[in-house]
Design an enzyme around this catalytic site. Sequence first.
Site, PDB file in Angstrom:
ATOM      1  N   GLU A  46      -4.345   5.043   3.792  1.00 37.79           N
ATOM      2  CA  GLU A  46      -3.542   3.948   3.242  1.00 37.79           C
ATOM      3  C   GLU A  46      -4.280   3.344   2.045  1.00 37.79           C
ATOM      4  OE1 GLU A  46      -1.301  -0.071   4.928  1.00 37.79           O
ATOM      5  OE2 GLU A  46      -2.993   0.785   6.014  1.00 37.79           O
ATOM      6  N   ASN A  86       1.025   5.158   1.649  1.00 36.05           N
ATOM      7  CA  ASN A  86       0.506   5.836   2.830  1.00 36.05           C
ATOM      8  C   ASN A  86       0.743   7.331   2.758  1.00 36.05           C
ATOM      9  OD1 ASN A  86       0.002   3.398   4.909  1.00 36.05           O
ATOM     10  ND2 ASN A  86       1.879   2.983   3.759  1.00 36.05           N
ATOM     11  N   THR A 123       0.840  -1.201   0.000  1.00 37.93           N
ATOM     12  CA  THR A 123       0.000   0.000   0.000  1.00 37.93           C
ATOM     13  C   THR A 123       0.875   1.250   0.000  1.00 37.93           C
ATOM     14  OG1 THR A 123      -0.085  -0.003   2.426  1.00 37.93           O
ATOM     15  CG2 THR A 123      -1.871  -1.146   1.262  1.00 37.93           C
TER      16      THR A 123
END
Length: 300
Positions: A254, A207, A205
Amino acid sequence: MQIITRLDELNINDKTAIAIGKFDGIHLGHKKLLKYILDQKQDGLKATVFTFEPSPEEFFVGHPVKQLFTRNEKRNAFEEMGIDILVEFPLNAQTAATPPEVFVKTILVEDLKADYIAAGTDVSFGNKGRGDQYLLRNMSKELGFELCLIDKVMLDGQEVSSTRVRNQIADGEIPMAKRLLGSDYSIMGIVEHGKHLGHTIGIPTVNILPPVGKLLPPFGVYSSLVIIDGQTYKGMTNIGRKPTVSNDNQVGVETYIYDFDEDVYGKTIEVRLLEFRRPEMKFDNVEQLKAQMEKDIAMC
């Protein structure tokens, strides 16, 4: 786009078409107002937005107010629209006490060369808010600028307002907020290094930390679009504190980006929220979290 933030920068040379407003959330009503000044560019006028920093609401209430658009987000939005000059008029005890007649004659007409002024019918400015549409009407005849007063935009029988947008965001009603804004509700930020748990479990992911003062919707998972270097990607975004793996209460945004595997650390990205999918949850272990994230990826 030229940005003016100080009183000593107000003197410009070109004739302008000025939109006056708080622009605390650039919704359909604001966009209608801005279209009028953008249309004046064909007559050689500089499209100019006149707003206040901090916002009148924040200044007079005396404490920070959660924003639909942060200062940088507003600047980006205005520039993308084609605004030539943005005036972030410094609002303080002295400038707030400016007589409205002086505000129009000296600041708008003499300093900013206003040839055309657009405002909502509920416009308010100057000492004790005495400046209104009627004063503008009278002074337009006296000073020779063209005045365009715009009624409130209505949607589903109700007035489009920043307060209405805020309420929809706070309730997680993202599609309705989009209708009121005329665009996706988004969050911009610089991609930060996280705990890299996503890479560890095979679900990487990106962020970002939401800007201070940014109004966030309820914590949870959203389908989203992500803008990186001008390219648009589909994503799944979690907004919240990641209670399964973190105890520091840091609120983050996120995003898992579909079909994407590039290093974007340090880049500014925009996350556009599409629809609320589920609330934030705490799991007993990372395996449960991974299983749920896989379900979220399939759902979004």
